[in-house]
Design a protein around this motif. Sequence first.
Motif, short mmCIF file in Angstrom:
data_model
loop_
_atom_site.label_atom_id
_atom_site.label_comp_id
_atom_site.label_asym_id
_atom_site.label_seq_id
_atom_site.Cartn_x
_atom_site.Cartn_y
_atom_site.Cartn_z
N GLY A 78 0.86 -1.17 0.00
CA GLY A 78 0.00 0.00 0.00
C GLY A 78 0.89 1.22 0.00
N PRO A 79 0.32 2.42 0.05
CA PRO A 79 1.14 3.64 0.00
C PRO A 79 2.00 3.84 1.23
N ALA A 80 1.66 3.23 2.36
CA ALA A 80 2.44 3.43 3.59
C ALA A 80 2.55 2.12 4.38
N SER A 81 2.64 1.00 3.65
CA SER A 81 2.86 -0.29 4.32
C SER A 81 3.60 -1.20 3.35
N TYR A 82 4.32 -2.17 3.91
CA TYR A 82 5.13 -3.02 3.05
C TYR A 82 5.44 -4.34 3.73
N LEU A 83 5.88 -5.29 2.91
CA LEU A 83 6.38 -6.57 3.38
C LEU A 83 7.90 -6.49 3.41
N GLU A 84 8.47 -6.76 4.57
CA GLU A 84 9.93 -6.78 4.72
C GLU A 84 10.41 -8.22 4.74
N ILE A 85 11.19 -8.59 3.75
CA ILE A 85 11.88 -9.88 3.75
C ILE A 85 13.23 -9.63 4.41
N ILE A 86 13.50 -10.27 5.53
CA ILE A 86 14.73 -10.00 6.27
C ILE A 86 15.45 -11.30 6.59
N GLY A 87 16.76 -11.29 6.38
CA GLY A 87 17.56 -12.48 6.63
C GLY A 87 19.01 -12.11 6.88
N PRO A 88 19.84 -13.10 7.10
CA PRO A 88 21.26 -12.85 7.35
C PRO A 88 21.91 -12.11 6.19
N ASP A 89 22.82 -11.20 6.53
CA ASP A 89 23.57 -10.45 5.52
C ASP A 89 24.93 -11.12 5.33
N PRO A 90 25.17 -11.74 4.19
CA PRO A 90 26.44 -12.43 3.98
C PRO A 90 27.65 -11.49 3.95
N GLU A 91 27.40 -10.19 3.80
CA GLU A 91 28.50 -9.23 3.75
C GLU A 91 28.89 -8.70 5.12
N GLN A 92 28.15 -9.08 6.16
CA GLN A 92 28.48 -8.64 7.52
C GLN A 92 28.99 -9.81 8.34
N PRO A 93 29.86 -9.54 9.32
CA PRO A 93 30.29 -10.61 10.21
C PRO A 93 29.15 -11.04 11.12
N GLN A 94 29.29 -12.19 11.72
CA GLN A 94 28.31 -12.66 12.69
C GLN A 94 28.15 -11.61 13.79
N PRO A 95 26.94 -11.17 14.09
CA PRO A 95 26.76 -10.16 15.13
C PRO A 95 27.09 -10.73 16.51
N PRO A 96 27.36 -9.84 17.48
CA PRO A 96 27.71 -10.32 18.82
C PRO A 96 26.58 -11.08 19.51
N GLY A 97 25.36 -10.70 19.20
CA GLY A 97 24.20 -11.39 19.77
C GLY A 97 23.42 -12.11 18.69
N ARG A 98 22.27 -12.61 19.04
CA ARG A 98 21.43 -13.31 18.08
C ARG A 98 20.67 -12.31 17.23
N ARG A 99 20.45 -12.67 15.99
CA ARG A 99 19.69 -11.80 15.10
C ARG A 99 18.22 -11.76 15.53
N ARG A 100 17.57 -10.66 15.22
CA ARG A 100 16.16 -10.50 15.59
C ARG A 100 15.27 -11.45 14.80
N PHE A 101 14.06 -11.60 15.33
CA PHE A 101 12.98 -12.36 14.70
C PHE A 101 13.29 -13.86 14.59
N GLY A 102 14.19 -14.34 15.45
CA GLY A 102 14.49 -15.76 15.47
C GLY A 102 15.18 -16.28 14.23
N ILE A 103 15.81 -15.39 13.46
CA ILE A 103 16.39 -15.75 12.17
C ILE A 103 17.42 -16.87 12.31
N ASP A 104 18.22 -16.84 13.36
CA ASP A 104 19.29 -17.83 13.51
C ASP A 104 18.76 -19.25 13.69
N ASP A 105 17.52 -19.39 14.11
CA ASP A 105 16.95 -20.72 14.36
C ASP A 105 16.00 -21.19 13.27
N LEU A 106 15.76 -20.36 12.27
CA LEU A 106 14.78 -20.70 11.24
C LEU A 106 15.28 -21.79 10.32
#
Length: 237
Positions: A78-106
């Motif tokens: 819509g004009p002010a809403s969207y679907l965000e597809i979010i996942g690990p970024d292969p260009e970044q190092p492993q973050p110090p903590g766990r990624r949001r939205f349970g991504i590491d366990d999916l």
Amino acid sequence: MKKTWIAAFGAMLCLVGRGESGEPERTADSVSRVDHLVYATPDIKLGIDAVEKLLGIRATPGGQHPGAGTRNALVALGPASYLEIIGPDPEQPQPPGRRRFGIDDLKAPRLAAWAAKAQDLERLVADAARNGVKLGAVGSGSRKRPDGVLLSWRFTSPGTILGDGIVPFFIDWGDTPHPAKTAAAGATLVGLRAEHPDAQRVAEMLRKLGLDLPVTSAPAPALTAIVDCPKGRVELR
């Protein structure tokens, strides 16, 4: 491997039926409050490919979340809403903590959370606390679009999970251009509903936040978005 993933995720979207009245299910107020839906995936490219196969729309690259180890791609709903597809970024190092939205366990992509539109977040958090709902702390984030434009926002931390992701976090884009304006077009969100083993408790939290998202009892928590798209009217879970 790619074809296997996409075929497997085909079951996550299906044609939407109509209710006993013959009219399609709609949750107009909850839809108007949706800023974005979070489609978390263990692999960003395969998540993008799966959404394209199922919606008939190729998501627009969003950008990196520096330090969080994730990146995203977007489809406007819509004009002010969207679907965000979010996942690990292969260009970044492993973050110090766990990624949001349970991504590491999916093991497969899923509609993991949603963000509701809001302003004056500090007041919202305080009012919610007085009503017995402890939202996440107010913070800020930023990322650069591929064209170099810097987007910034304020939010209640999505790291505070309420109702297994059925209760949203809240976001305020301020003066930043809303991401939906440059996201891939062609889809419209027409409904959002939820399931939860403790539906009454979760529905009460939503009510205290002024949200009318329908919640029904089910063995496992789930969000279901109803989307009009080039593939027809589909459900995304």
